[in-house]
Motif scaffolding. Structure first.
Motif, PDB file in Angstrom:
ATOM      1  N   LYS A   1      91.477  56.262 -13.745  1.00 16.74           N
ATOM      2  CA  LYS A   1      91.894  54.908 -14.116  1.00 16.74           C
ATOM      3  C   LYS A   1      93.345  54.892 -14.579  1.00 16.74           C
ATOM      4  O   LYS A   1      94.131  54.022 -14.169  1.00 16.74           O
ATOM      5  N   LYS A   2      93.714  55.857 -15.417  1.00 21.12           N
ATOM      6  CA  LYS A   2      95.081  55.908 -15.923  1.00 21.12           C
ATOM      7  C   LYS A   2      96.085  56.191 -14.786  1.00 21.12           C
ATOM      8  O   LYS A   2      97.241  55.778 -14.845  1.00 21.12           O
ATOM      9  N   ALA A   3      95.642  56.894 -13.759  1.00 22.38           N
ATOM     10  CA  ALA A   3      96.527  57.211 -12.634  1.00 22.38           C
ATOM     11  C   ALA A   3      96.842  55.992 -11.779  1.00 22.38           C
ATOM     12  O   ALA A   3      97.832  55.983 -11.049  1.00 22.38           O
ATOM     13  N   ALA A   4      96.000  54.962 -11.853  1.00 23.39           N
ATOM     14  CA  ALA A   4      96.168  53.764 -11.013  1.00 23.39           C
ATOM     15  C   ALA A   4      96.233  54.155  -9.537  1.00 23.39           C
ATOM     16  O   ALA A   4      97.182  53.823  -8.809  1.00 23.39           O
ATOM     17  N   ILE A   5      95.213  54.862  -9.078  1.00 24.41           N
ATOM     18  CA  ILE A   5      95.160  55.359  -7.702  1.00 24.41           C
ATOM     19  C   ILE A   5      95.208  54.192  -6.717  1.00 24.41           C
ATOM     20  O   ILE A   5      94.556  53.161  -6.908  1.00 24.41           O
ATOM     21  N   LYS A   6      95.955  54.392  -5.639  1.00 22.22           N
ATOM     22  CA  LYS A   6      95.971  53.436  -4.537  1.00 22.22           C
ATOM     23  C   LYS A   6      95.199  54.049  -3.365  1.00 22.22           C
ATOM     24  O   LYS A   6      95.221  55.273  -3.167  1.00 22.22           O
ATOM     25  N   PRO A   7      94.511  53.227  -2.566  1.00 32.40           N
ATOM     26  CA  PRO A   7      93.764  53.763  -1.427  1.00 32.40           C
ATOM     27  C   PRO A   7      94.657  54.622  -0.535  1.00 32.40           C
ATOM     28  O   PRO A   7      95.760  54.219  -0.156  1.00 32.40           O
ATOM     29  N   GLY A   8      94.187  55.823  -0.258  1.00 36.29           N
ATOM     30  CA  GLY A   8      94.919  56.732   0.597  1.00 36.29           C
ATOM     31  C   GLY A   8      95.817  57.707  -0.113  1.00 36.29           C
ATOM     32  O   GLY A   8      96.412  58.589   0.530  1.00 36.29           O
ATOM     33  N   ASP A   9      95.946  57.609  -1.429  1.00 39.38           N
ATOM     34  CA  ASP A   9      96.781  58.551  -2.180  1.00 39.38           C
ATOM     35  C   ASP A   9      96.307  59.990  -1.994  1.00 39.38           C
ATOM     36  O   ASP A   9      95.105  60.242  -1.825  1.00 39.38           O
ATOM     37  N   VAL A  10      97.257  60.909  -2.068  1.00 39.23           N
ATOM     38  CA  VAL A  10      96.946  62.338  -2.115  1.00 39.23           C
ATOM     39  C   VAL A  10      97.093  62.788  -3.564  1.00 39.23           C
ATOM     40  O   VAL A  10      98.118  62.513  -4.207  1.00 39.23           O
ATOM     41  N   ALA A  11      96.063  63.453  -4.070  1.00 43.03           N
ATOM     42  CA  ALA A  11      96.062  63.892  -5.465  1.00 43.03           C
ATOM     43  C   ALA A  11      95.925  65.404  -5.536  1.00 43.03           C
ATOM     44  O   ALA A  11      95.225  66.016  -4.726  1.00 43.03           O
ATOM     45  N   VAL A  12      96.599  65.980  -6.511  1.00 40.24           N
ATOM     46  CA  VAL A  12      96.433  67.393  -6.851  1.00 40.24           C
ATOM     47  C   VAL A  12      95.698  67.468  -8.173  1.00 40.24           C
ATOM     48  O   VAL A  12      96.011  66.709  -9.105  1.00 40.24           O
ATOM     49  N   VAL A  13      94.713  68.345  -8.266  1.00 46.73           N
ATOM     50  CA  VAL A  13      94.033  68.620  -9.538  1.00 46.73           C
ATOM     51  C   VAL A  13      94.220  70.098  -9.845  1.00 46.73           C
ATOM     52  O   VAL A  13      93.801  70.963  -9.069  1.00 46.73           O
ATOM     53  N   ILE A  14      94.866  70.374 -10.962  1.00 38.16           N
ATOM     54  CA  ILE A  14      95.078  71.753 -11.396  1.00 38.16           C
ATOM     55  C   ILE A  14      93.979  72.112 -12.393  1.00 38.16           C
ATOM     56  O   ILE A  14      93.886  71.542 -13.471  1.00 38.16           O
ATOM     57  N   GLY A  15      93.117  73.053 -12.005  1.00 39.58           N
ATOM     58  CA  GLY A  15      91.984  73.459 -12.840  1.00 39.58           C
ATOM     59  C   GLY A  15      90.682  72.942 -12.259  1.00 39.58           C
ATOM     60  O   GLY A  15      90.501  71.733 -12.112  1.00 39.58           O
ATOM     61  N   ALA A  16      89.760  73.860 -11.929  1.00 38.80           N
ATOM     62  CA  ALA A  16      88.485  73.482 -11.315  1.00 38.80           C
ATOM     63  C   ALA A  16      87.306  73.758 -12.233  1.00 38.80           C
ATOM     64  O   ALA A  16      86.178  73.958 -11.772  1.00 38.80           O
ATOM     65  N   GLY A  17      87.549  73.756 -13.550  1.00 36.75           N
ATOM     66  CA  GLY A  17      86.439  73.813 -14.497  1.00 36.75           C
ATOM     67  C   GLY A  17      85.702  72.484 -14.503  1.00 36.75           C
ATOM     68  O   GLY A  17      85.887  71.641 -13.618  1.00 36.75           O
ATOM     69  N   THR A  18      84.864  72.274 -15.501  1.00 30.90           N
ATOM     70  CA  THR A  18      84.059  71.056 -15.540  1.00 30.90           C
ATOM     71  C   THR A  18      84.927  69.809 -15.461  1.00 30.90           C
ATOM     72  O   THR A  18      84.682  68.917 -14.640  1.00 30.90           O
ATOM     73  N   ILE A  19      85.959  69.716 -16.290  1.00 23.56           N
ATOM     74  CA  ILE A  19      86.773  68.504 -16.328  1.00 23.56           C
ATOM     75  C   ILE A  19      87.600  68.362 -15.055  1.00 23.56           C
ATOM     76  O   ILE A  19      87.731  67.267 -14.497  1.00 23.56           O
ATOM     77  N   GLY A  20      88.150  69.458 -14.560  1.00 19.18           N
ATOM     78  CA  GLY A  20      88.887  69.392 -13.312  1.00 19.18           C
ATOM     79  C   GLY A  20      88.013  68.964 -12.145  1.00 19.18           C
ATOM     80  O   GLY A  20      88.417  68.149 -11.304  1.00 19.18           O
ATOM     81  N   ALA A  21      86.800  69.509 -12.088  1.00 20.78           N
ATOM     82  CA  ALA A  21      85.870  69.132 -11.029  1.00 20.78           C
ATOM     83  C   ALA A  21      85.528  67.645 -11.105  1.00 20.78           C
ATOM     84  O   ALA A  21      85.504  66.941 -10.091  1.00 20.78           O
ATOM     85  N   MET A  22      85.281  67.157 -12.329  1.00 23.05           N
ATOM     86  CA  MET A  22      84.959  65.734 -12.486  1.00 23.05           C
ATOM     87  C   MET A  22      86.163  64.853 -12.158  1.00 23.05           C
ATOM     88  O   MET A  22      86.011  63.754 -11.604  1.00 23.05           O
ATOM     89  N   THR A  23      87.357  65.333 -12.447  1.00 24.63           N
ATOM     90  CA  THR A  23      88.565  64.580 -12.117  1.00 24.63           C
ATOM     91  C   THR A  23      88.746  64.502 -10.607  1.00 24.63           C
ATOM     92  O   THR A  23      89.122  63.447 -10.071  1.00 24.63           O
ATOM     93  N   ALA A  24      88.460  65.589  -9.913  1.00 20.09           N
ATOM     94  CA  ALA A  24      88.545  65.582  -8.453  1.00 20.09           C
ATOM     95  C   ALA A  24      87.572  64.570  -7.854  1.00 20.09           C
ATOM     96  O   ALA A  24      87.937  63.782  -6.962  1.00 20.09           O
ATOM     97  N   LEU A  25      86.335  64.575  -8.335  1.00 21.06           N
ATOM     98  CA  LEU A  25      85.348  63.622  -7.838  1.00 21.06           C
ATOM     99  C   LEU A  25      85.758  62.188  -8.154  1.00 21.06           C
ATOM    100  O   LEU A  25      85.597  61.276  -7.332  1.00 21.06           O
ATOM    101  N   ALA A  26      86.290  61.984  -9.353  1.00 23.94           N
ATOM    102  CA  ALA A  26      86.708  60.642  -9.759  1.00 23.94           C
ATOM    103  C   ALA A  26      87.884  60.162  -8.912  1.00 23.94           C
ATOM    104  O   ALA A  26      87.955  58.976  -8.552  1.00 23.94           O
ATOM    105  N   ALA A  27      88.813  61.060  -8.598  1.00 23.15           N
ATOM    106  CA  ALA A  27      89.955  60.676  -7.776  1.00 23.15           C
ATOM    107  C   ALA A  27      89.512  60.229  -6.387  1.00 23.15           C
ATOM    108  O   ALA A  27      90.005  59.227  -5.847  1.00 23.15           O
ATOM    109  N   LEU A  28      88.574  60.945  -5.810  1.00 16.62           N
ATOM    110  CA  LEU A  28      88.055  60.549  -4.500  1.00 16.62           C
ATOM    111  C   LEU A  28      87.317  59.219  -4.577  1.00 16.62           C
ATOM    112  O   LEU A  28      87.488  58.341  -3.721  1.00 16.62           O
ATOM    113  N   ALA A  29      86.496  59.060  -5.604  1.00 14.41           N
ATOM    114  CA  ALA A  29      85.773  57.793  -5.767  1.00 14.41           C
ATOM    115  C   ALA A  29      86.736  56.636  -5.995  1.00 14.41           C
ATOM    116  O   ALA A  29      86.445  55.498  -5.621  1.00 14.41           O
ATOM    117  N   GLY A  30      87.890  56.943  -6.604  1.00 15.55           N
ATOM    118  CA  GLY A  30      88.874  55.904  -6.893  1.00 15.55           C
ATOM    119  C   GLY A  30      89.771  55.554  -5.728  1.00 15.55           C
ATOM    120  O   GLY A  30      90.601  54.649  -5.860  1.00 15.55           O
TER     121      GLY A  30
END
Length: 346
Positions: free
Chosen positions: A160-189
């Motif tokens: 939400k804070k990132a204000a993702i636009k459809p089609g954006d490319v996102a990088v997530v640094i860290g694949a622990g629990t929070i990183g994994a959830m952020t990756a899923l949230a970015a795709l859903a967003g």
């Protein structure tokens, strides 16, 4: 008195009796706890006895990622009833504080947050909680998934804070629990692709069947090179820092496109330097995340719809009687473990 997982001091965790007040006020509910996730903050208190200014100075029940069943409702509660399956937002703000009145209740300095000294957590068979911060789960959301809503909420707050636009490319640094959830949230967003980086191949492997996620083992590949290749040299629209590692900040703005956004999700142990010129040269926007606000219903809806699947990240579930062992296992940080949970009641 009730059985609970009580941290008396650093490394001194016991399943023992403790006095837990269970008075149900008119706007409260009493909840029989089912599943509780072992969070990184719980582990930090267990191993070190403190997080910054928050110090364990008296016995404290751990746990704040939870689901359960409503066992009793207060006289003024109308949206919940006995038997409802629920998950609980663990932070209770002061309803009259300026932060709350301005819609920033997660930033209320007076917030009362489960398992943050001196507030007891929820690793005990019953808790009393405000009904306003207790959410009925859809029938197709399990207790284990319900206990995953809290970490997912952090990822959604970041998206939400990132204000993702459809089609954006996102990088997530860290694949622990929070990183994994952020990756899923970015795709859903709306992100078209997430480039997920970590040092641990077992964590990256959990995304091997997701065609929208490109995983990068930074021991073997240059994250900057992967980002350049994926974006034709332009850079990512959004970079989520979810590791909290100081090294991640050294070249973080190299990953970003002009006008892009860096979202700070992980919490470094110490202060880290920023390259101000690199920020200015790209007019980069910087956002930060502290917990979440008004997110739990969205998280439940995304899990229920199948848009987000958290089940693969639940590594092991320990019975309540083995709660101390669950913490000891979590502290070992086995590469294949993402989220360990404890089933308090079944």
């Amino acid at each position: 008195m009730a059985k609970a997982l009580v941290l008396d001091k650093t490394l001194d965790l016991k399943l023992r009796d403790i006095d837990v007040p269970l008075v149900v006020g008119p706007r409260d509910v009493k909840i029989e706890i089912r599943n509780v996730g072992v969070c990184g903050s719980d582990l930090h208190y267990f191993l070190h006895g403190r997080i910054g200014p928050y110090v364990v100075e008296q016995p404290m029940i751990l746990g704040h990622e939870a689901s359960g069943v409503v066992a009793e409702v207060g006289a003024e509660v109308t949206h919940l009833k006995v038997g409802d399956r629920v998950c609980m937002e663990p932070g209770i703000p002061d309803s009259s504080s300026r932060a709350t009145m301005e819609g920033l209740y997660n930033l209320d300095p007076a917030v009362s947050f489960w398992a943050t000294p001196p507030i007891h957590g929820c690793l005990t068979p019953h808790v009393v909680h405000p009904a306003a911060f207790t959410f009925k789960m859809p029938d197709n959301v399990s207790f284990a998934e319900g206990a995953f809503v809290e970490p997912l909420a952090i990822g959604l707050q970041a998206a939400k804070k990132a204000a993702i636009k459809p089609g954006d490319v996102a990088v997530v640094i860290g694949a622990g629990t929070i990183g994994a959830m952020t990756a899923l949230a970015a795709l859903a967003g709306g992100a078209s692709r997430v480039i997920l980086a970590d040092l641990v191949p077992e964590k990256l492997a959990l995304f091997k069947d997701d065609p929208a996620v490109t995983t990068v083992n930074v021991k073997e590949q240059s994250l900057a090179d992967v980002v350049k290749a994926a974006t034709n040299g332009w850079g990512a629209n959004i970079v989520f820092e979810a590791s909290g590692g100081a090294k991640a900040f050294e070249h973080i703005f190299e990953l970003l496109c002009p006008g892009g956004c860096v979202v700070l999700v992980g919490i470094p142990v110490d202060k880290v330097p920023f390259d101000i010129v690199a920020i200015q040269a790209k007019e980069a926007r910087i956002e930060s995340v502290f917990r979440y606000a008004n997110i739990f219903p969205r998280a439940l809806a995304l899990i229920s719809s199948g848009k987000i699947d958290v089940k693969r990240f639940i590594s092991r579930v320990f019975p309540f009687a083995q709660g101390v062992e669950a913490f000891e296992e979590a502290a070992r940080a086995r590469p294949g473990d993402v989220k360990i949970q404890i089933a308090v009641t079944e």
